[in-house]
Design a protein around this motif. Structure first.
Motif, PDB file in Angstrom:
ATOM      1  N   PRO A 128      37.418  28.866  48.640  1.00  0.00           N
ATOM      2  CA  PRO A 128      38.188  30.155  48.728  1.00  0.00           C
ATOM      3  C   PRO A 128      37.105  31.362  48.402  1.00  0.00           C
ATOM      4  N   ILE A 129      37.175  32.333  49.242  1.00  0.00           N
ATOM      5  CA  ILE A 129      36.465  33.538  48.776  1.00  0.00           C
ATOM      6  C   ILE A 129      37.095  34.461  48.082  1.00  0.00           C
ATOM      7  N   ALA A 130      36.553  34.899  46.798  1.00  0.00           N
ATOM      8  CA  ALA A 130      37.333  35.855  45.816  1.00  0.00           C
ATOM      9  C   ALA A 130      36.719  37.019  45.726  1.00  0.00           C
ATOM     10  N   GLY A 131      37.454  38.168  45.647  1.00  0.00           N
ATOM     11  CA  GLY A 131      36.998  39.391  45.653  1.00  0.00           C
ATOM     12  C   GLY A 131      37.999  40.637  45.747  1.00  0.00           C
ATOM     13  N   TYR A 132      37.529  41.859  45.854  1.00  0.00           N
ATOM     14  CA  TYR A 132      36.456  42.328  45.487  1.00  0.00           C
ATOM     15  C   TYR A 132      36.478  43.373  44.553  1.00  0.00           C
ATOM     16  N   GLU A 133      36.224  43.009  43.247  1.00  0.00           N
ATOM     17  CA  GLU A 133      36.282  43.832  42.164  1.00  0.00           C
ATOM     18  C   GLU A 133      35.746  45.302  42.402  1.00  0.00           C
ATOM     19  N   THR A 134      34.754  45.357  43.297  1.00  0.00           N
ATOM     20  CA  THR A 134      34.269  46.836  43.416  1.00  0.00           C
ATOM     21  C   THR A 134      35.133  47.430  44.303  1.00  0.00           C
ATOM     22  N   ALA A 135      36.152  47.155  44.782  1.00  0.00           N
ATOM     23  CA  ALA A 135      37.122  47.862  45.570  1.00  0.00           C
ATOM     24  C   ALA A 135      37.787  48.793  44.799  1.00  0.00           C
ATOM     25  N   SER A 136      38.542  49.863  45.192  1.00  0.00           N
ATOM     26  CA  SER A 136      39.222  50.553  44.511  1.00  0.00           C
ATOM     27  C   SER A 136      40.714  50.872  45.075  1.00  0.00           C
ATOM     28  N   THR A 137      41.638  50.971  44.013  1.00  0.00           N
ATOM     29  CA  THR A 137      42.983  51.349  44.508  1.00  0.00           C
ATOM     30  C   THR A 137      43.666  50.411  45.397  1.00  0.00           C
ATOM     31  N   LEU A 138      44.996  50.470  45.481  1.00  0.00           N
ATOM     32  CA  LEU A 138      45.849  49.642  46.366  1.00  0.00           C
ATOM     33  C   LEU A 138      45.309  49.920  47.843  1.00  0.00           C
ATOM     34  N   PHE A 139      45.040  51.236  48.172  1.00  0.00           N
ATOM     35  CA  PHE A 139      44.497  51.379  49.774  1.00  0.00           C
ATOM     36  C   PHE A 139      43.337  50.675  50.054  1.00  0.00           C
ATOM     37  N   GLU A 140      42.205  50.451  49.401  1.00  0.00           N
ATOM     38  CA  GLU A 140      41.176  49.669  49.896  1.00  0.00           C
ATOM     39  C   GLU A 140      41.646  48.295  49.712  1.00  0.00           C
ATOM     40  N   TYR A 141      42.365  47.835  48.829  1.00  0.00           N
ATOM     41  CA  TYR A 141      42.864  46.398  48.696  1.00  0.00           C
ATOM     42  C   TYR A 141      43.791  45.964  49.732  1.00  0.00           C
ATOM     43  N   ARG A 142      44.456  47.047  50.256  1.00  0.00           N
ATOM     44  CA  ARG A 142      45.454  46.860  51.310  1.00  0.00           C
ATOM     45  C   ARG A 142      44.538  46.316  52.547  1.00  0.00           C
ATOM     46  N   ASP A 143      43.446  46.754  52.692  1.00  0.00           N
ATOM     47  CA  ASP A 143      42.572  46.450  53.949  1.00  0.00           C
ATOM     48  C   ASP A 143      41.907  45.085  53.560  1.00  0.00           C
ATOM     49  N   LEU A 144      41.681  44.798  52.307  1.00  0.00           N
ATOM     50  CA  LEU A 144      40.994  43.389  52.009  1.00  0.00           C
ATOM     51  C   LEU A 144      42.018  42.389  52.285  1.00  0.00           C
ATOM     52  N   ILE A 145      43.491  42.669  51.940  1.00  0.00           N
ATOM     53  CA  ILE A 145      44.368  41.757  51.913  1.00  0.00           C
ATOM     54  C   ILE A 145      44.823  41.570  53.354  1.00  0.00           C
ATOM     55  N   THR A 146      45.265  42.597  53.854  1.00  0.00           N
ATOM     56  CA  THR A 146      45.705  42.451  55.308  1.00  0.00           C
ATOM     57  C   THR A 146      44.950  41.961  56.280  1.00  0.00           C
ATOM     58  N   LYS A 147      43.546  42.237  56.006  1.00  0.00           N
ATOM     59  CA  LYS A 147      42.383  41.337  57.105  1.00  0.00           C
ATOM     60  C   LYS A 147      42.101  40.027  56.681  1.00  0.00           C
TER      61      LYS A 147
END
Length: 372
Positions: free
Chosen positions: A246-265
């Motif tokens: 499993p790949i874990a991350g990325y705490e250096t992202a910010s807010t729901l909007f950036e995490y949206r891209d990490l999650i949906t991708k």
């Protein structure tokens, strides 16, 4: 209650830097810099938050006092979602990562602490969280010139003796061969009953990360954290498809909007969020709900002061996190800023039981480490 004041107390521990701050070979990352945010209401109640401020205490303090404070004065402290949106809207010309979001996070955490105190409830209960224990893992294995293999194994043994059965070891500061030698030694000495994760802190290119990941799979490593840059979500997604680990991350992202891209991708298999870094408790819970909708677990990140950990712990109780990060390395701004809100038994963290965050600041420590 109306907000009457917003203040920042700047704290910094040089001792942390000198004792065990090394995450990469050849140099320390930073002093332990913590910005404690105080939001005061008209009846004198105070809510406390924490913003990550590594090396930029003055910048965080100025951001809060000059940008966010004028927006908050006179507002109802319980209007947390409205105030979050109001603060976030001001960042569109300033940048929506890094210092502006960390500063916003500190204010948001303080507002939740206030609301819990006003209603006489722990924050996680206000948000519908379950009263339960959360298993912890300890981050260690930092590089130091005086830390040979024997000392590394002694360090890990100390974590196990405190009841923790999961550890995360730093990699990426030595050659792949040297790092694998360290990990193999840990596995050989403590067996498969010890869960091992690793953290590369964004240092590898794709091909090196792929090579390292395949070696980690042979060791049965629990997860591979931040193998490549946060700025490369598509490459990270390719890595998650290529590797079984499993790949874990990325705490250096910010807010729901950036995490949206990490999650949906599907750039990650495990989502890592930090309440004092990524947008506060408000945003951490939002990110957790989005991750849940995609079937991904959230494992909170931690690397700063005690308020930061407790804020993420409350959030973790709401979003059903299976495990949470913690440190046992020397840090005078950990328990001293949290008090009895940080309690663990047999490697599991107990839920805070006092109103708000449940923290109790040690004023003597604050005065000792205060930066004017």
């Amino acid at each position: 209650m109306k907000i009457s004041e917003v203040k920042v107390t700047k704290l910094s521990s040089k001792e942390f830097y000198e004792r065990d701050a090394l995450a990469v070979k050849g140099g320390a990352e930073h002093f332990m810099d913590v910005a404690v945010v105080s939001v005061v209401t008209s009846n004198g109640e105070i809510g406390y938050g924490e913003a990550i401020a590594y090396g930029i205490l003055d910048v965080v303090s100025t951001t809060i006092e000059k940008i966010y404070r004028p927006l908050l004065l006179g507002e109802e402290s319980s209007n947390i979602l409205g105030l979050w949106n109001k603060m976030y809207k001001t960042t569109f010309r300033l940048g929506r990562r890094g210092v502006t979001i960390s500063s916003l996070s500190g204010v948001d955490i303080a507002l939740w602490d206030l609301l819990g105190k006003e209603l006489g409830s722990p924050v996680y209960k206000l948000l519908g969280g379950e009263r339960r224990r959360i298993r912890g893992y300890i981050t260690g294995g930092y590089y130091r010139q005086d830390k040979d293999m024997e000392k590394l194994l002694e360090e890990v043994k100390g974590y196990i003796e405190k009841g923790f059965t999961s550890v995360k070891i730093k990699i990426g500061g030595l050659s792949v061969q040297e790092d694998m030698k360290r990990l193999n030694a840990i596995r050989e000495n403590f067996g498969n009953s010890l869960n091992i994760a690793v953290d590369a802190n964004n240092v590898y290119d794709f091909n090196t990360a792929l090579k390292v990941g395949r070696e980690l799979e042979k060791l049965g490593v629990m997860f591979f954290e931040e193998p490549i840059s946060t700025d490369l979500p598509d490459l990270s997604a390719e890595l998650t498809r290529a590797l079984d680990i499993p790949i874990a991350g990325y705490e250096t992202a910010s807010t729901l909007f950036e995490y949206r891209d990490l999650i949906t991708k599907r750039s990650v298999d495990i989502v890592q969020v930090d309440a004092s870094w990524n947008g506060g408790i408000t945003e951490m819970v939002r990110i957790g709900n989005l991750a849940r909708a995609f079937g991904l677990p959230v494992v909170p990140h931690y690397s700063a002061g005690g308020i930061s950990f407790v804020a993420s712990l409350h959030s973790a109780l709401v979003i059903d996190s299976p495990i949470i990060e913690y440190h046992l390395r020397y840090n005078p701004l950990r328990e001293s800023l949290a008090g009895e809100a940080i309690r663990y038994e047999n490697g599991e963290f107990l839920p805070p039981d006092k109103p708000g965050l449940g923290i109790s600041l040690d004023e003597r420590v604050i005065e000792k480490y205060r930066v004017e």
